[in-house]
Scaffold this motif. Structure first.
Motif, PDB file in Angstrom:
ATOM      1  N   TYR A  43       0.871  -1.171   0.000  1.00  0.00           N
ATOM      2  CA  TYR A  43       0.000   0.000   0.000  1.00  0.00           C
ATOM      3  C   TYR A  43       0.912   1.226   0.000  1.00  0.00           C
ATOM      4  O   TYR A  43       1.523   1.554   1.012  1.00  0.00           O
ATOM      5  N   TYR A  44       1.001   1.882  -1.154  1.00  0.00           N
ATOM      6  CA  TYR A  44       1.889   3.036  -1.291  1.00  0.00           C
ATOM      7  C   TYR A  44       1.222   4.283  -0.711  1.00  0.00           C
ATOM      8  O   TYR A  44       0.031   4.522  -0.908  1.00  0.00           O
ATOM      9  N   ASN A  45       2.029   5.082   0.009  1.00  0.00           N
ATOM     10  CA  ASN A  45       1.538   6.326   0.593  1.00  0.00           C
ATOM     11  C   ASN A  45       0.235   6.091   1.352  1.00  0.00           C
ATOM     12  O   ASN A  45      -0.775   6.772   1.139  1.00  0.00           O
ATOM     13  N   LEU A  46       0.275   5.159   2.246  1.00  0.00           N
ATOM     14  CA  LEU A  46      -0.895   4.734   3.008  1.00  0.00           C
ATOM     15  C   LEU A  46      -1.491   5.914   3.781  1.00  0.00           C
ATOM     16  O   LEU A  46      -0.767   6.697   4.397  1.00  0.00           O
ATOM     17  N   ASP A  47      -2.812   6.039   3.740  1.00  0.00           N
ATOM     18  CA  ASP A  47      -3.476   7.119   4.466  1.00  0.00           C
ATOM     19  C   ASP A  47      -3.320   6.915   5.972  1.00  0.00           C
ATOM     20  O   ASP A  47      -2.986   5.827   6.443  1.00  0.00           O
ATOM     21  N   ASP A  48      -3.591   7.970   6.755  1.00  0.00           N
ATOM     22  CA  ASP A  48      -3.274   7.921   8.179  1.00  0.00           C
ATOM     23  C   ASP A  48      -4.375   7.323   9.047  1.00  0.00           C
ATOM     24  O   ASP A  48      -4.237   7.275  10.272  1.00  0.00           O
ATOM     25  N   LYS A  49      -5.478   6.864   8.432  1.00  0.00           N
ATOM     26  CA  LYS A  49      -6.538   6.227   9.216  1.00  0.00           C
ATOM     27  C   LYS A  49      -6.866   4.808   8.751  1.00  0.00           C
ATOM     28  O   LYS A  49      -7.775   4.178   9.271  1.00  0.00           O
ATOM     29  N   GLY A  50      -6.133   4.315   7.761  1.00  0.00           N
ATOM     30  CA  GLY A  50      -6.281   2.928   7.348  1.00  0.00           C
ATOM     31  C   GLY A  50      -7.390   2.653   6.361  1.00  0.00           C
ATOM     32  O   GLY A  50      -7.719   1.494   6.107  1.00  0.00           O
ATOM     33  N   GLN A  51      -7.938   3.706   5.750  1.00  0.00           N
ATOM     34  CA  GLN A  51      -9.029   3.482   4.808  1.00  0.00           C
ATOM     35  C   GLN A  51      -8.566   2.762   3.547  1.00  0.00           C
ATOM     36  O   GLN A  51      -9.340   2.032   2.912  1.00  0.00           O
ATOM     37  N   ASP A  52      -7.289   2.969   3.181  1.00  0.00           N
ATOM     38  CA  ASP A  52      -6.765   2.298   1.990  1.00  0.00           C
ATOM     39  C   ASP A  52      -6.785   0.779   2.142  1.00  0.00           C
ATOM     40  O   ASP A  52      -6.915   0.049   1.154  1.00  0.00           O
ATOM     41  N   HIS A 193      -1.721   1.139  16.115  1.00  0.00           N
ATOM     42  CA  HIS A 193      -1.264   2.377  16.748  1.00  0.00           C
ATOM     43  C   HIS A 193       0.021   2.911  16.122  1.00  0.00           C
ATOM     44  O   HIS A 193       0.284   4.113  16.173  1.00  0.00           O
ATOM     45  N   LYS A 194       0.824   2.025  15.580  1.00  0.00           N
ATOM     46  CA  LYS A 194       2.126   2.439  15.064  1.00  0.00           C
ATOM     47  C   LYS A 194       2.018   3.297  13.801  1.00  0.00           C
ATOM     48  O   LYS A 194       2.951   4.028  13.464  1.00  0.00           O
ATOM     49  N   ILE A 195       0.877   3.186  13.111  1.00  0.00           N
ATOM     50  CA  ILE A 195       0.782   3.884  11.822  1.00  0.00           C
ATOM     51  C   ILE A 195      -0.522   4.640  11.608  1.00  0.00           C
ATOM     52  O   ILE A 195      -0.603   5.437  10.674  1.00  0.00           O
ATOM     53  N   PHE A 196      -1.536   4.428  12.452  1.00  0.00           N
ATOM     54  CA  PHE A 196      -2.831   5.053  12.196  1.00  0.00           C
ATOM     55  C   PHE A 196      -3.300   5.936  13.346  1.00  0.00           C
ATOM     56  O   PHE A 196      -3.078   5.618  14.516  1.00  0.00           O
ATOM     57  N   LYS A 197      -3.955   7.019  12.979  1.00  0.00           N
ATOM     58  CA  LYS A 197      -4.653   7.852  13.940  1.00  0.00           C
ATOM     59  C   LYS A 197      -6.046   7.270  14.178  1.00  0.00           C
ATOM     60  O   LYS A 197      -6.538   6.478  13.372  1.00  0.00           O
ATOM     61  N   PRO A 198      -6.708   7.685  15.265  1.00  0.00           N
ATOM     62  CA  PRO A 198      -8.079   7.211  15.469  1.00  0.00           C
ATOM     63  C   PRO A 198      -8.996   7.667  14.339  1.00  0.00           C
ATOM     64  O   PRO A 198      -8.844   8.766  13.799  1.00  0.00           O
ATOM     65  N   TYR A 236     -11.242   2.993  16.005  1.00  0.00           N
ATOM     66  CA  TYR A 236     -10.470   2.677  14.802  1.00  0.00           C
ATOM     67  C   TYR A 236     -11.287   1.718  13.944  1.00  0.00           C
ATOM     68  O   TYR A 236     -12.042   0.887  14.477  1.00  0.00           O
ATOM     69  N   ASN A 237     -11.149   1.836  12.661  1.00  0.00           N
ATOM     70  CA  ASN A 237     -11.749   0.866  11.747  1.00  0.00           C
ATOM     71  C   ASN A 237     -10.652   0.364  10.828  1.00  0.00           C
ATOM     72  O   ASN A 237     -10.243   1.050   9.889  1.00  0.00           O
ATOM     73  N   SER A 239      -9.580  -2.469   8.319  1.00  0.00           N
ATOM     74  CA  SER A 239      -9.966  -3.566   7.430  1.00  0.00           C
ATOM     75  C   SER A 239     -11.275  -4.214   7.878  1.00  0.00           C
ATOM     76  O   SER A 239     -11.391  -5.441   7.946  1.00  0.00           O
ATOM     77  N   GLY A 240     -12.262  -3.375   8.194  1.00  0.00           N
ATOM     78  CA  GLY A 240     -13.574  -3.885   8.567  1.00  0.00           C
ATOM     79  C   GLY A 240     -13.726  -4.274  10.016  1.00  0.00           C
ATOM     80  O   GLY A 240     -14.812  -4.699  10.439  1.00  0.00           O
ATOM     81  N   CYS A 241     -12.683  -4.104  10.799  1.00  0.00           N
ATOM     82  CA  CYS A 241     -12.723  -4.450  12.221  1.00  0.00           C
ATOM     83  C   CYS A 241     -12.811  -3.150  13.031  1.00  0.00           C
ATOM     84  O   CYS A 241     -11.870  -2.363  13.030  1.00  0.00           O
ATOM     85  N   SER A 242     -13.939  -2.927  13.694  1.00  0.00           N
ATOM     86  CA  SER A 242     -14.115  -1.734  14.513  1.00  0.00           C
ATOM     87  C   SER A 242     -13.605  -2.004  15.922  1.00  0.00           C
ATOM     88  O   SER A 242     -14.033  -2.952  16.577  1.00  0.00           O
ATOM     89  N   ILE A 243     -12.684  -1.150  16.378  1.00  0.00           N
ATOM     90  CA  ILE A 243     -12.045  -1.324  17.683  1.00  0.00           C
ATOM     91  C   ILE A 243     -12.197  -0.022  18.460  1.00  0.00           C
ATOM     92  O   ILE A 243     -11.998   1.069  17.919  1.00  0.00           O
TER      93      ILE A 243
END
Length: 439
Positions: A43-52, A193-198, A236-237, A239-243
């Motif tokens: 995943y190139y230039n991955l967004d900061d909330k994991g939507q990609d 947590h290492k790569i995504f914001k809430p 956080y969401n 890959s379809g997992c809401s935490i």
């Protein structure tokens, strides 16, 4: 005496070069001596909330291994990633395994890349992928898989490998003995947590919070108190997992009903509950969160007196995470005894304390100490775990002008994500108590 359990140490030596491997074999999901190359996703230039991750915005890449050794006490992974643009970047990973919290279905790796080319976001063995985060939805099921997520240094390029557990790894033996493993770090199990914001950060009402029951504050007859609990939640969401992460903070003030000469007001700010939970992914539950108070900015607790009363001393204490040595700043202002005051953001006097836990004020002058604050330094002192607290005592003395008065306390602090400190939210709380002074 502890029982020693010997686990199988497996090493695969791959003998063919990447360049001579038929491309058809890149689609396989198992390792063997004849199948060196594995299909991965980048995943190139991955967004900061994991939507990609959910949108499938990736390109195909390849991972080859020249060494793979996995045991309880040692993991060695050596190989390279071949990107779609033909760039090849090597890695040399090493570390150990740990058990997950609240589930026996995950074994978590604590690995580093000795080549310095990648940050290891996650390594794990998952025997129930239907209960945890899986990027490739085709892998969500009951068949055990190996997960490896590598972030290229200096970029937002994340390569994801999710494959059937190699036959050479005796994962059943590992899981049979998983209870003897050390506890994995929270950040390794909850790797996002290492790569995504809430996805969302909000404050809940008491009727929305999952756990709101608290013991009643016990106060002796001559005292009174007031309190306010704030219910913070990150979601956080992935890959379809809401935490969800819940972090409840109580602000408490206790003091006398009347002051003849002097008495103390005790303020306390503490974590009453924290929890990570998911209804979608049963393996993503914990009694911890990735939330901190006091990393980004100091936590400031200040108070002031009404006309006719003075501050004699302030004292600080608590149970909190300490980065290094004690590092507290006491602040105060002076004013004429009958001046009306309010909360302030600027201070005339400040004093740093690395060992003392009290500051006694000199009120012999015409002006008196009427307001003061304690700064718990950012990073050095933080509230992280349940029952962590910042405590400050303000000693108030009657000087003149008797009557009913009001003592006010204010807390200012920031709450932030565990490993992404670019995201923060400023919070403030105020409490006060009425009392009779000089009567």
């Amino acid at each position: 005496m502890k029982k020693s359990i010997a686990l199988l140490f497996t090493t695969i030596a791959l003998v063919s070069s990447l360049a001579t491997t038929p491309l058809a074999k890149a689609e396989t999901d198992t390792f063997s001596a004849a199948e060196e190359v594995l299909a991965a996703r980048t995943y190139y230039n991955l967004d900061d909330k994991g939507q990609d991750l959910s949108a499938g915005n990736h390109q195909e890449s390849k991972i080859s291994f020249s060494e793979m050794s996995v045991s309880k006490s040692d993991v060695q992974l050596t190989g390279e990633i071949a990107y779609s643009n033909d760039e090849r970047v090597p890695f040399s990973l090493s570390g150990t395994l740990g058990k997950a919290e609240k589930t026996d279905d995950l074994i978590i790796g604590d690995l580093v890349d000795n080549s310095g080319n990648f940050e290891v976001i996650h390594f794990g063995l998952d025997r129930s992928p239907d209960k945890s985060i899986v990027i490739d939805q085709k892998k969500r099921g009951n068949k055990p898989i190996l997960k490896l997520y590598l972030l290229k240094q200096g970029t937002r390029d994340l390569t994801v490998l999710e494959v059937d557990v190699p036959k050479s790894i005796k994962y059943k033996e590992l899981f049979d003995n998983v209870k003897s493993f050390k506890q994995a770090e929270y950040s390794d199990q909850f790797w996002y947590h290492k790569i995504f914001k809430p996805t969302e950060a909000k404050e809940l009402g008491a009727n929305e919070a999952r756990l709101v029951s608290e013991e009643d504050d016990v106060v002796i007859a001559s005292l009174q108190n007031d309190s306010e609990t704030r219910y913070y939640q990150y979601s956080y969401n992935i890959s379809g997992c809401s935490i969800y992460e819940d972090f409840y903070v109580k602000h408490y003030l206790e003091g006398p009903k009347e002051i003849t000469t002097s008495d103390e007001f005790t303020s306390k700010m503490y974590v009453t509950h924290e929890e990570t939970w998911s209804l979608d992914c049963d393996s993503m539950n914990s009694d911890e969160t990735g939330m901190h108070i006091g990393y980004y900015d100091p936590t400031i607790i200040q108070a002031y007196t009404e006309p006719g009363d003075v501050l004699r001393y302030i004292q600080w204490d608590g149970t909190y995470y300490e980065e290094d040595d004690l590092n507290i700043v006491a602040r105060w202002d002076v004013a004429f005894p009958y001046t009306t005051l309010g909360f302030t953001g600027t201070w005339e006097f400040a004093e740093r304390h690395e060992s003392n836990t009290m500051k006694v004020f000199d009120n012999s002058g015409e002006k008196k100490v009427r307001q003061a604050a304690v700064d718990f330094d950012e990073k050095e002192q933080q509230l992280i775990d349940e029952d962590d607290s910042f405590d400050v005592i303000f000693s108030v003395g009657y000087y003149n002008q008797s009557g009913n008065k009001n003592f006010r306390v204010k807390w200012d602090y920031t709450i932030s994500n565990d490993l992404d400190y670019t995201w923060t939210d400023e919070k403030s709380e105020r409490l006060s108590l009425d009392y009779d002074s000089g009567n």
